[in-house]
Design a protein around this motif. Structure first.
Motif, mmCIF file in Angstrom:
data_model
loop_
_atom_site.group_PDB
_atom_site.id
_atom_site.type_symbol
_atom_site.label_atom_id
_atom_site.label_comp_id
_atom_site.label_asym_id
_atom_site.label_seq_id
_atom_site.Cartn_x
_atom_site.Cartn_y
_atom_site.Cartn_z
ATOM 1 N N MET A 160 0.818 -1.187 0.000
ATOM 2 C CA MET A 160 0.000 0.000 0.000
ATOM 3 C C MET A 160 0.872 1.265 0.000
ATOM 4 N N LEU A 161 1.895 1.281 0.816
ATOM 5 C CA LEU A 161 2.800 2.427 0.844
ATOM 6 C C LEU A 161 3.505 2.584 -0.497
ATOM 7 N N LYS A 162 3.879 1.467 -1.092
ATOM 8 C CA LYS A 162 4.543 1.513 -2.402
ATOM 9 C C LYS A 162 3.604 2.113 -3.453
ATOM 10 N N ASP A 163 2.333 1.725 -3.420
ATOM 11 C CA ASP A 163 1.352 2.279 -4.366
ATOM 12 C C ASP A 163 1.163 3.786 -4.157
ATOM 13 N N PHE A 164 1.150 4.196 -2.901
ATOM 14 C CA PHE A 164 0.984 5.619 -2.603
ATOM 15 C C PHE A 164 2.180 6.430 -3.112
ATOM 16 N N ILE A 165 3.375 5.921 -2.891
ATOM 17 C CA ILE A 165 4.583 6.613 -3.375
ATOM 18 C C ILE A 165 4.579 6.672 -4.896
ATOM 19 N N GLN A 166 4.188 5.599 -5.543
ATOM 20 C CA GLN A 166 4.119 5.603 -7.003
ATOM 21 C C GLN A 166 3.084 6.606 -7.498
ATOM 22 N N TRP A 167 1.954 6.692 -6.812
ATOM 23 C CA TRP A 167 0.927 7.669 -7.182
ATOM 24 C C TRP A 167 1.469 9.091 -7.062
ATOM 25 N N LEU A 168 2.195 9.384 -5.966
ATOM 26 C CA LEU A 168 2.794 10.707 -5.802
ATOM 27 C C LEU A 168 3.768 11.021 -6.934
ATOM 28 N N LEU A 169 4.582 10.044 -7.304
ATOM 29 C CA LEU A 169 5.532 10.255 -8.390
ATOM 30 C C LEU A 169 4.819 10.503 -9.716
ATOM 31 N N ASN A 170 3.727 9.808 -9.950
ATOM 32 C CA ASN A 170 2.994 9.948 -11.202
ATOM 33 C C ASN A 170 2.233 11.276 -11.288
ATOM 34 N N THR A 171 1.880 11.836 -10.161
ATOM 35 C CA THR A 171 1.063 13.051 -10.188
ATOM 36 C C THR A 171 1.852 14.323 -9.914
ATOM 37 N N ARG A 172 3.139 14.210 -9.707
ATOM 38 C CA ARG A 172 3.913 15.424 -9.405
ATOM 39 C C ARG A 172 4.050 16.285 -10.656
ATOM 40 N N THR A 173 4.240 17.558 -10.442
ATOM 41 C CA THR A 173 4.418 18.510 -11.530
ATOM 42 C C THR A 173 5.898 18.616 -11.858
ATOM 43 N N THR A 174 6.222 18.483 -13.114
ATOM 44 C CA THR A 174 7.613 18.622 -13.533
ATOM 45 C C THR A 174 7.997 20.102 -13.551
ATOM 46 N N PRO A 175 9.284 20.418 -13.509
ATOM 47 C CA PRO A 175 9.690 21.830 -13.581
ATOM 48 C C PRO A 175 9.180 22.524 -14.852
ATOM 49 N N ALA A 176 9.166 21.807 -15.970
ATOM 50 C CA ALA A 176 8.679 22.411 -17.216
ATOM 51 C C ALA A 176 7.188 22.734 -17.123
ATOM 52 N N GLU A 177 6.417 21.833 -16.533
ATOM 53 C CA GLU A 177 4.984 22.086 -16.372
ATOM 54 C C GLU A 177 4.735 23.248 -15.419
ATOM 55 N N ALA A 178 5.500 23.316 -14.337
ATOM 56 C CA ALA A 178 5.337 24.396 -13.371
ATOM 57 C C ALA A 178 5.661 25.743 -14.011
ATOM 58 N N ALA A 179 6.702 25.801 -14.826
ATOM 59 C CA ALA A 179 7.073 27.054 -15.491
ATOM 60 C C ALA A 179 5.988 27.485 -16.472
ATOM 61 N N HIS A 180 5.416 26.532 -17.185
ATOM 62 C CA HIS A 180 4.374 26.865 -18.151
ATOM 63 C C HIS A 180 3.122 27.394 -17.446
ATOM 64 N N VAL A 181 2.751 26.772 -16.342
ATOM 65 C CA VAL A 181 1.546 27.172 -15.628
ATOM 66 C C VAL A 181 1.728 28.543 -14.982
ATOM 67 N N SER A 182 2.930 28.856 -14.489
ATOM 68 C CA SER A 182 3.140 30.125 -13.804
ATOM 69 C C SER A 182 3.289 31.298 -14.765
ATOM 70 N N ARG A 183 3.469 31.013 -16.032
ATOM 71 C CA ARG A 183 3.635 32.080 -17.016
ATOM 72 C C ARG A 183 2.323 32.847 -17.160
ATOM 73 N N SER A 184 2.420 34.162 -17.157
ATOM 74 C CA SER A 184 1.204 34.963 -17.281
ATOM 75 C C SER A 184 0.785 35.052 -18.747
ATOM 76 N N THR A 185 -0.457 35.335 -18.953
ATOM 77 C CA THR A 185 -0.978 35.534 -20.289
ATOM 78 C C THR A 185 -0.735 36.982 -20.680
ATOM 79 N N PHE A 186 -0.214 37.191 -21.880
ATOM 80 C CA PHE A 186 0.061 38.553 -22.327
ATOM 81 C C PHE A 186 -1.245 39.313 -22.482
ATOM 82 N N SER A 187 -1.247 40.516 -21.988
ATOM 83 C CA SER A 187 -2.397 41.375 -22.229
ATOM 84 C C SER A 187 -1.879 42.677 -22.830
ATOM 85 N N SER A 188 -2.543 43.136 -23.855
ATOM 86 C CA SER A 188 -2.139 44.377 -24.515
ATOM 87 C C SER A 188 -2.244 45.530 -23.535
#
Length: 129
Positions: free
Chosen positions: A1-29
């Protein structure tokens, strides 16, 4: 059960590239404020007025003009917290300056001997915590 939980955490973590993309603001004129776009030999208050809708920067630009009686242009931005001025003594010269402004802060542009006065607001990129 602990192994499954750790694997779930690894599968759902945000990668640095994803975090950078999400934090980027949308350009507004930039927002352009309307008002009086030129002023002659008499000092004039409230050429352009407005209120910042978020934190950001005001960009004020204009061209200098020469009159029969005098040369020299001055633009001034006033708020309830500060005053910023820019002066040019040569005709047909451009004025251009940026200044930070907080959300909800009202401003007024005042001046003498200027044309093509433009006031734009640029939102701050990002936002922080």
């Amino acid at each position: 059960m602990l192994k499954d939980f750790i694997q779930w955490l690894l599968n759902t973590r945000t990668t640095p590239a994803e975090a950078a993309h999400v934090s980027r603001s949308t350009f507004s004129s930039p927002t352009t404020f309307s008002g009086t776009n030129s002023v002659g030999d008499s000092w004039t208050n409230n050429l352009v007025t407005g209120t910042a809708c978020s934190d950001g920067y005001l960009n004020i630009s204009a061209s200098t003009v020469e009159s029969e009686t005098s040369t020299g242009t001055m633009l001034q931005v006033t708020t309830n917290n500060f005053q910023v001025s820019q002066v040019a003594s040569v005709s047909n010269q451009g004025l251009n300056f940026f200044l930070p402004i907080a959300k909800g802060c009202s401003f007024a542009v005042n001046g003498i001997r200027a044309t093509s006065i433009t006031v734009r607001f640029f939102e701050t990129i990002g936002g922080g915590v």
